[in-house]
Design a protein around this motif. Structure first.
Motif, mmCIF file in Angstrom:
data_model
loop_
_atom_site.group_PDB
_atom_site.id
_atom_site.type_symbol
_atom_site.label_atom_id
_atom_site.label_comp_id
_atom_site.label_asym_id
_atom_site.label_seq_id
_atom_site.Cartn_x
_atom_site.Cartn_y
_atom_site.Cartn_z
ATOM 1 N N ARG A 191 0.860 -1.189 0.000
ATOM 2 C CA ARG A 191 0.000 0.000 0.000
ATOM 3 C C ARG A 191 0.895 1.237 0.000
ATOM 4 N NH1 ARG A 191 -4.523 2.271 4.189
ATOM 5 N NH2 ARG A 191 -3.687 4.358 4.350
ATOM 6 N N GLU A 192 0.775 2.037 -1.023
ATOM 7 C CA GLU A 192 1.544 3.273 -1.077
ATOM 8 C C GLU A 192 0.963 4.277 -0.087
ATOM 9 O OE1 GLU A 192 1.897 6.690 -4.351
ATOM 10 O OE2 GLU A 192 2.947 4.840 -4.963
ATOM 11 N N LYS A 200 6.042 5.655 1.565
ATOM 12 C CA LYS A 200 6.428 4.322 2.016
ATOM 13 C C LYS A 200 5.403 3.320 1.500
ATOM 14 C CE LYS A 200 9.008 5.746 6.110
ATOM 15 N NZ LYS A 200 9.251 5.510 7.561
ATOM 16 N N HIS A 201 5.865 2.104 1.322
ATOM 17 C CA HIS A 201 4.998 1.038 0.815
ATOM 18 C C HIS A 201 4.774 0.035 1.943
ATOM 19 C CE1 HIS A 201 6.690 2.882 -2.835
ATOM 20 N NE2 HIS A 201 5.515 2.588 -3.373
ATOM 21 N N VAL A 202 3.586 0.094 2.512
ATOM 22 C CA VAL A 202 3.266 -0.686 3.700
ATOM 23 C C VAL A 202 2.734 -2.056 3.303
ATOM 24 C CG1 VAL A 202 1.886 -0.745 5.823
ATOM 25 C CG2 VAL A 202 2.745 1.448 4.939
ATOM 26 N N TRP A 203 3.209 -3.062 3.991
ATOM 27 C CA TRP A 203 2.842 -4.464 3.738
ATOM 28 C C TRP A 203 1.424 -4.722 4.229
ATOM 29 C CZ3 TRP A 203 6.823 -7.916 2.004
ATOM 30 C CH2 TRP A 203 6.479 -9.268 1.936
ATOM 31 N N CYS A 204 0.586 -5.280 3.362
ATOM 32 C CA CYS A 204 -0.810 -5.565 3.716
ATOM 33 C C CYS A 204 -1.156 -6.980 3.253
ATOM 34 C CB CYS A 204 -1.757 -4.556 3.055
ATOM 35 S SG CYS A 204 -1.474 -2.843 3.542
ATOM 36 N N THR A 205 -1.023 -7.939 4.140
ATOM 37 C CA THR A 205 -1.279 -9.328 3.784
ATOM 38 C C THR A 205 -2.723 -9.530 3.348
ATOM 39 O OG1 THR A 205 0.423 -10.135 5.310
ATOM 40 C CG2 THR A 205 -1.274 -11.716 4.648
ATOM 41 N N PHE A 206 -3.658 -8.834 4.017
ATOM 42 C CA PHE A 206 -5.077 -9.125 3.798
ATOM 43 C C PHE A 206 -5.811 -8.043 3.014
ATOM 44 C CE2 PHE A 206 -3.774 -11.869 7.217
ATOM 45 C CZ PHE A 206 -4.404 -13.056 6.912
ATOM 46 N N SER A 207 -5.674 -6.787 3.398
ATOM 47 C CA SER A 207 -6.325 -5.696 2.661
ATOM 48 C C SER A 207 -5.588 -4.416 2.986
ATOM 49 C CB SER A 207 -7.805 -5.572 3.050
ATOM 50 O OG SER A 207 -7.935 -4.917 4.315
ATOM 51 N N HIS A 208 -5.844 -3.381 2.212
ATOM 52 C CA HIS A 208 -5.141 -2.121 2.446
ATOM 53 C C HIS A 208 -5.658 -1.390 3.678
ATOM 54 C CE1 HIS A 208 -3.081 -1.536 -1.727
ATOM 55 N NE2 HIS A 208 -2.812 -2.708 -1.159
ATOM 56 N N ASP A 209 -6.729 -1.896 4.265
ATOM 57 C CA ASP A 209 -7.180 -1.338 5.546
ATOM 58 C C ASP A 209 -6.587 -2.114 6.719
ATOM 59 O OD1 ASP A 209 -8.842 0.454 7.125
ATOM 60 O OD2 ASP A 209 -10.023 -1.332 7.619
ATOM 61 N N GLN A 210 -5.852 -3.193 6.411
ATOM 62 C CA GLN A 210 -5.242 -4.027 7.447
ATOM 63 C C GLN A 210 -3.733 -4.015 7.238
ATOM 64 O OE1 GLN A 210 -8.097 -7.080 6.152
ATOM 65 N NE2 GLN A 210 -8.422 -7.559 8.316
ATOM 66 N N VAL A 211 -3.065 -3.160 8.008
ATOM 67 C CA VAL A 211 -1.633 -2.905 7.822
ATOM 68 C C VAL A 211 -0.833 -3.807 8.763
ATOM 69 C CG1 VAL A 211 -1.772 -0.599 6.851
ATOM 70 C CG2 VAL A 211 -1.983 -0.869 9.316
ATOM 71 N N ASP A 212 0.180 -4.459 8.210
ATOM 72 C CA ASP A 212 0.913 -5.478 8.955
ATOM 73 C C ASP A 212 1.960 -4.873 9.891
ATOM 74 O OD1 ASP A 212 -0.527 -7.092 7.176
ATOM 75 O OD2 ASP A 212 1.092 -8.565 7.091
#
Length: 587
Positions: A191-192, A200-212
């Motif tokens: 997720r940008e 930053k590009h945030v890791w989202c295993t499940f959805s872009h509303d769920q940030v790892d």
């Protein structure tokens, strides 16, 4: 420092050494271990004793109801209060544990995108309502440990470059080699996000509303240990580690089932069993069967693991009338060591997972199963595999509808087929978990599906308390009939020592149309032969194949009928189950 505390401190340091090996930290393992022990209030605990190894924290009397806090609503009382009333009115003498799915403020995924881990969602009730349930029922709650909501204060602080949260989340670059990453979803992994320090590009295993989360930062581990302590103080005794298999990320790897992930679970167990000896960890790892089994560790990791392969295999058995795949899997399953057990279920708030059937069902069987479920109104959710191909991930359907027919189509045997599934599950090695909508015989909720746009909503109905009560008071209602029979079966089950979660289990060989297994109590005084006709035609059981001991008296616990050993065969009606038990002397 007492000898016990010294040994515990050393054990925590060993866990930390495995987790953070090669990662530069601003504090020593010794200091970090002290922080964790202090958060769990173990440092000044004069009564601290080492946990007894291989201790079973469960018995045949344990049954878990799986439910959302707002599965039952009312215009008069908060949903958690309605749930408590339902439990006390209908379940208190049979069900002793409740898995309360995420009841925190959230932004998506029906609770699994947590905004605030320390609060109860006001639309459901309060901590007082949660504690009230915990006083009467053993309470399981989710520790959503892999990710949180993008609307959480932590993520807002990440964007602002402030603490806490600034370094809480895992980031990568689009140019990184992410080809091996295992995904349960089809959405883009990264997720940008524009932050104070740039994009930053945030890791989202499940959805872009769920940030790892980034567990390379010890502050994240500290935070979750603090959350565990808070939940213990509020009555929670079983911790379900949601999506824990994805916890540790390392570029260039599949980012699932990493060694560090297993070590985090071991560390949490070490802390928990010293702080609250009757508390449990259960790992939610919706992955292929062999990988799932690794979360037992050496009886030093999860106390219980979800038996994820059971739902697709059992549903497939009942819609095809052929148990060969279920039987083959059963024979391959190792008995759980004392101190560990399986958590059995056949329906949940999610769908029927298909990854746990990989290597167990053939591609043709999976295709037939999916087509049958679609025929009965089910949906299919997809995932993106490592080769960038979309593959079926789970089937979304209520269990009552999933079993309303066979591969030949819908028929009039839906109710006995549905009950047969549960009698099979109730007798298996492990603790049974029952989704509230299975307990109530709830059908597919197409209205909720349409309103939400999410496939899983089809099996997340919300009952109005008054409407549900009317159904349950009407003996002609299928909801009344399902609940009554399920509770009757459970009341029988919870009285049988041979159904202890760790009692011996062997698979019987009765062909492909009769499915059976044998349970023997730990003290070897009781034997139960659990035999089910998994077809839509009557089947004959040869008593010679069961080999009932002639010096014992035998009874079918379900029907209460005595079994005459002069018989050579017993006829089982379509989807009938028998629990053939020797009569035992009770104290």
């Amino acid at each position: 420092m007492s000898d016990v505390l010294t040994q515990l401190h050393e054990a925590i340091c060993r866990h930390l050494n495995v987790i953070y090996d090669g990662i530069p930290l601003s504090t020593s393992y010794e200091e970090l271990a002290h922080q964790l022990l202090a958060q769990m209030r173990l440092v000044n605990n004069a009564a601290l004793t080492p946990p007894a190894p291989h201790t079973n924290l469960w018995s045949e009397q344990d049954v878990v109801l799986i439910t959302y806090g707002d599965s039952i609503e009312s215009n008069v009382h908060p949903p958690l209060s309605c749930l408590h009333h339902f439990l006390n009115d209908y379940c208190k003498d049979v069900i002793n544990s409740v898995h309360l799915l995420p009841f925190f403020p959230y932004s998506s995924d029906d609770g699994f995108s947590v905004i605030d881990y320390s609060s109860v969602n006001e639309s459901m009730g309060s901590w007082e309502h949660v504690e009230a349930i915990a006083q009467r029922y053993r309470l399981m709650a989710d520790l959503v440990i892999n990710h949180c909501s993008a609307r959480s204060v932590w993520f807002e602080n990440f964007i602002r470059g402030e603490h806490p949260g600034k370094d809480y989340f895992f980031t990568a670059e689009p140019t990184d080699d992410l080809s091996k990453v295992v995904r349960p979803r089809t959405s883009p992994l990264l997720r940008e996000t524009i932050t104070r320090d740039g994009v930053k590009h945030v890791w989202c295993t499940f959805s872009h509303d769920q940030v790892d989360f980034d567990f390379r930062n010890p502050d994240v581990l500290n935070t979750f240990v603090d959350i565990i302590r808070y939940y213990l103080d509020n009555g929670i005794r079983i911790f379900r580690l949601d999506a824990v298999a994805f916890l540790w990320k390392e570029i260039g790897t599949p980012c699932i089932n990493q060694q560090q992930t297993h070590e985090v679970v071991k560390l949490l167990r070490t802390l928990l069993e010293h702080a609250q000896p009757d508390a449990m960890i259960i790992t939610e790892t919706n992955i292929p069967n062999r990988e799932n089994l690794t979360y037992f560790g050496n009886a030093n990791e999860a106390h219980a693991i979800y038996n994820f392969s059971l739902p697709p295999l059992l549903v497939n058995t009942l819609v095809t009338g052929d148990c060969r795949y279920l039987k083959s899997w059963m024979m391959s399953m190792p008995p759980a060591q004392h101190g560990t057990t399986y958590f059995n279920f056949i329906a949940s708030h999610d769908g029927i997972g298909l990854r746990p059937a990989e290597g167990l069902l053939s591609d043709k069987e999976l295709e037939t199963l999916i087509a049958t479920m679609q025929l009965f109104g089910g949906l299919v959710s997809m995932r993106t595999s490592s080769d960038n191909v979309q593959r079926p991930y789970e089937i979304n359907i209520s269990l009552f509808d999933a079993l309303k027919g066979t591969i030949k189509g819908e028929d009039q045997l839906g109710m006995p087929r549905f009950l047969c599934a549960h009698t099979i599950m109730f007798g298996l090695e492990g603790i049974p978990g029952i989704y509230i909508h299975s307990l109530l015989g709830t059908r597919n909720d197409y209205e909720r599906l349409e309103n939400s746009g999410h496939n899983r909503a089809i099996n997340r109905h919300r009952w109005q308390f008054e409407t549900l009560t009317k159904h349950l008071q009407n003996s002609d209602s299928p909801h009344h009939q399902v609940l009554s029979e399920m509770l009757r079966l459970l009341s029988i089950r919870t009285q049988q020592p041979a159904f202890h979660p760790n009692a011996t289990q062997f698979t019987l060989h009765l062909g492909t149309q009769l499915f059976g297994y044998w349970r023997q109590s730990i003290d070897r005084k009781q034997s139960i032969f659990c035999i089910s006709n998994i077809t839509d035609k009557s089947q004959l059981l040869s008593l010679a194949d069961v080999n009932l001991i002639g010096t014992e008296e035998w009874v079918d616990l379900i029907s209460s009928h005595a079994i005459s050993l002069s018989l050579t065969q017993i006829e089982l009606a379509p989807y009938q189950t028998m629990w053939l038990s020797n009569k035992i002397q009770r104290p």
